[in-house]
Design a protein around this motif. Sequence first.
Motif, PDB file in Angstrom:
ATOM      1  N   GLY A   6       0.884  -1.391   0.486  1.00  0.00           N
ATOM      2  CA  GLY A   6       0.102   0.360  -0.013  1.00  0.00           C
ATOM      3  C   GLY A   6       0.678   1.339   0.121  1.00  0.00           C
ATOM      4  N   ASN A   7       2.291   1.343   0.101  1.00  0.00           N
ATOM      5  CA  ASN A   7       2.722   2.593  -0.545  1.00  0.00           C
ATOM      6  C   ASN A   7       2.726   2.840  -1.013  1.00  0.00           C
ATOM      7  N   SER A   8       3.197   4.251  -1.761  1.00  0.00           N
ATOM      8  CA  SER A   8       2.929   5.101  -2.887  1.00  0.00           C
ATOM      9  C   SER A   8       4.472   5.419  -3.570  1.00  0.00           C
ATOM     10  N   GLU A   9       4.821   5.326  -4.168  1.00  0.00           N
ATOM     11  CA  GLU A   9       5.722   6.099  -5.391  1.00  0.00           C
ATOM     12  C   GLU A   9       5.854   6.293  -6.533  1.00  0.00           C
ATOM     13  N   VAL A  10       6.158   7.718  -6.773  1.00  0.00           N
ATOM     14  CA  VAL A  10       6.446   8.264  -7.963  1.00  0.00           C
ATOM     15  C   VAL A  10       7.619   8.068  -8.911  1.00  0.00           C
ATOM     16  N   PHE A  11       7.342   8.175 -10.007  1.00  0.00           N
ATOM     17  CA  PHE A  11       8.506   7.359 -10.521  1.00  0.00           C
ATOM     18  C   PHE A  11       8.238   8.613 -11.818  1.00  0.00           C
ATOM     19  N   LEU A  12       9.797   9.051 -12.347  1.00  0.00           N
ATOM     20  CA  LEU A  12       9.656  10.543 -13.600  1.00  0.00           C
ATOM     21  C   LEU A  12       9.838  10.030 -15.187  1.00  0.00           C
ATOM     22  N   VAL A  13       8.886   9.500 -15.661  1.00  0.00           N
ATOM     23  CA  VAL A  13       8.715   9.094 -17.090  1.00  0.00           C
ATOM     24  C   VAL A  13       9.021   9.868 -17.752  1.00  0.00           C
ATOM     25  N   PRO A  14       9.654  10.126 -19.380  1.00  0.00           N
ATOM     26  CA  PRO A  14      10.150  10.910 -19.758  1.00  0.00           C
ATOM     27  C   PRO A  14       8.818  11.334 -20.879  1.00  0.00           C
ATOM     28  N   LYS A  15       8.194  12.577 -21.210  1.00  0.00           N
ATOM     29  CA  LYS A  15       7.480  12.334 -21.711  1.00  0.00           C
ATOM     30  C   LYS A  15       7.979  12.425 -23.796  1.00  0.00           C
ATOM     31  N   GLU A  16       6.244  11.700 -24.032  1.00  0.00           N
ATOM     32  CA  GLU A  16       5.799  11.776 -25.269  1.00  0.00           C
ATOM     33  C   GLU A  16       6.438  12.840 -25.965  1.00  0.00           C
ATOM     34  N   GLY A  17       6.976  12.779 -27.397  1.00  0.00           N
ATOM     35  CA  GLY A  17       6.974  13.329 -28.243  1.00  0.00           C
ATOM     36  C   GLY A  17       8.443  13.584 -28.822  1.00  0.00           C
ATOM     37  N   LYS A  18       9.385  14.015 -29.876  1.00  0.00           N
ATOM     38  CA  LYS A  18      10.206  14.286 -30.396  1.00  0.00           C
ATOM     39  C   LYS A  18      11.883  14.868 -29.354  1.00  0.00           C
ATOM     40  N   ILE A  19      11.157  16.643 -29.279  1.00  0.00           N
ATOM     41  CA  ILE A  19      12.170  17.467 -28.433  1.00  0.00           C
ATOM     42  C   ILE A  19      11.570  17.165 -27.185  1.00  0.00           C
ATOM     43  N   ARG A  20      10.068  16.918 -26.702  1.00  0.00           N
ATOM     44  CA  ARG A  20      10.314  16.729 -24.696  1.00  0.00           C
ATOM     45  C   ARG A  20      11.095  15.556 -24.706  1.00  0.00           C
ATOM     46  N   GLY A  21      10.657  14.658 -25.264  1.00  0.00           N
ATOM     47  CA  GLY A  21      11.168  12.698 -25.366  1.00  0.00           C
ATOM     48  C   GLY A  21      12.624  12.527 -25.018  1.00  0.00           C
ATOM     49  N   TRP A  22      13.359  13.672 -25.926  1.00  0.00           N
ATOM     50  CA  TRP A  22      14.774  13.228 -26.351  1.00  0.00           C
ATOM     51  C   TRP A  22      15.548  14.425 -25.014  1.00  0.00           C
ATOM     52  N   PHE A  23      14.844  14.969 -24.583  1.00  0.00           N
ATOM     53  CA  PHE A  23      15.007  15.655 -23.810  1.00  0.00           C
ATOM     54  C   PHE A  23      14.874  14.970 -21.683  1.00  0.00           C
ATOM     55  N   GLY A  24      13.788  15.156 -22.172  1.00  0.00           N
ATOM     56  CA  GLY A  24      13.109  13.616 -21.096  1.00  0.00           C
ATOM     57  C   GLY A  24      14.474  12.137 -20.962  1.00  0.00           C
ATOM     58  N   GLU A  25      14.787  12.099 -21.906  1.00  0.00           N
ATOM     59  CA  GLU A  25      15.962  10.920 -21.920  1.00  0.00           C
ATOM     60  C   GLU A  25      17.374  11.107 -21.280  1.00  0.00           C
ATOM     61  N   LEU A  26      18.103  11.538 -22.332  1.00  0.00           N
ATOM     62  CA  LEU A  26      18.220  12.704 -21.583  1.00  0.00           C
ATOM     63  C   LEU A  26      18.782  13.070 -20.618  1.00  0.00           C
ATOM     64  N   LEU A  27      17.560  13.937 -19.930  1.00  0.00           N
ATOM     65  CA  LEU A  27      17.900  14.358 -18.205  1.00  0.00           C
ATOM     66  C   LEU A  27      18.139  12.999 -17.386  1.00  0.00           C
ATOM     67  N   SER A  28      17.217  12.290 -18.047  1.00  0.00           N
ATOM     68  CA  SER A  28      17.084  11.078 -17.080  1.00  0.00           C
ATOM     69  C   SER A  28      18.252   9.431 -17.328  1.00  0.00           C
ATOM     70  N   CYS A  29      19.534   9.976 -17.978  1.00  0.00           N
ATOM     71  CA  CYS A  29      20.592   9.233 -17.947  1.00  0.00           C
ATOM     72  C   CYS A  29      21.711  10.198 -17.582  1.00  0.00           C
ATOM     73  N   HIS A  30      22.263   9.531 -16.487  1.00  0.00           N
ATOM     74  CA  HIS A  30      23.071  10.520 -16.259  1.00  0.00           C
ATOM     75  C   HIS A  30      24.734  10.095 -16.793  1.00  0.00           C
ATOM     76  N   TRP A  31      24.913   8.766 -17.723  1.00  0.00           N
ATOM     77  CA  TRP A  31      26.041   8.782 -18.763  1.00  0.00           C
ATOM     78  C   TRP A  31      25.982  10.237 -20.045  1.00  0.00           C
ATOM     79  N   CYS A  32      24.858   9.640 -20.099  1.00  0.00           N
ATOM     80  CA  CYS A  32      24.515  11.089 -21.515  1.00  0.00           C
ATOM     81  C   CYS A  32      24.241  12.697 -21.151  1.00  0.00           C
ATOM     82  N   THR A  33      23.784  12.372 -20.239  1.00  0.00           N
ATOM     83  CA  THR A  33      24.236  13.961 -20.011  1.00  0.00           C
ATOM     84  C   THR A  33      25.285  14.412 -19.356  1.00  0.00           C
ATOM     85  N   GLY A  34      26.057  13.548 -18.634  1.00  0.00           N
ATOM     86  CA  GLY A  34      27.912  13.627 -18.217  1.00  0.00           C
ATOM     87  C   GLY A  34      28.060  13.842 -20.126  1.00  0.00           C
ATOM     88  N   ILE A  35      27.765  13.316 -20.673  1.00  0.00           N
ATOM     89  CA  ILE A  35      28.447  13.570 -22.158  1.00  0.00           C
ATOM     90  C   ILE A  35      28.942  14.991 -22.773  1.00  0.00           C
TER      91      ILE A  35
END
Length: 117
Positions: free
Chosen positions: A46-75
Amino acid sequence: MELTIFQFAIMGLAVFRVTHLIVYDKITEFLRAPFFDEVEEIDEAGNSEVFLVPKEGKIRGWFGELLSCHWCTGIWTAGGLYGLLIYFPSVANPLITIMAAAGVASVIETVIQKWIS
């Protein structure tokens, strides 16, 4: 421009800190918010957890994927800081030094927290 081993180490610490700032720290949450949807899940207990999921779409999705990956953002962070160092060294050097010092401080704090707990 060729970096000495010392400059490379300082740059590495700065990249670590800026990447962590962008991907994880609460202070930059407002920068990440437009690129993520919050998904709430409730487990068997019964515990609630909130997850962040990258938004759909070309621009927002791309930035969401980038910002969810420390390896990618590090580059991208490394490239940005290095470019700043090449073209604007008077701005980059103090910034890199400050972020490297903050990186060292965060590593020390993490080690101390692990040690005392």
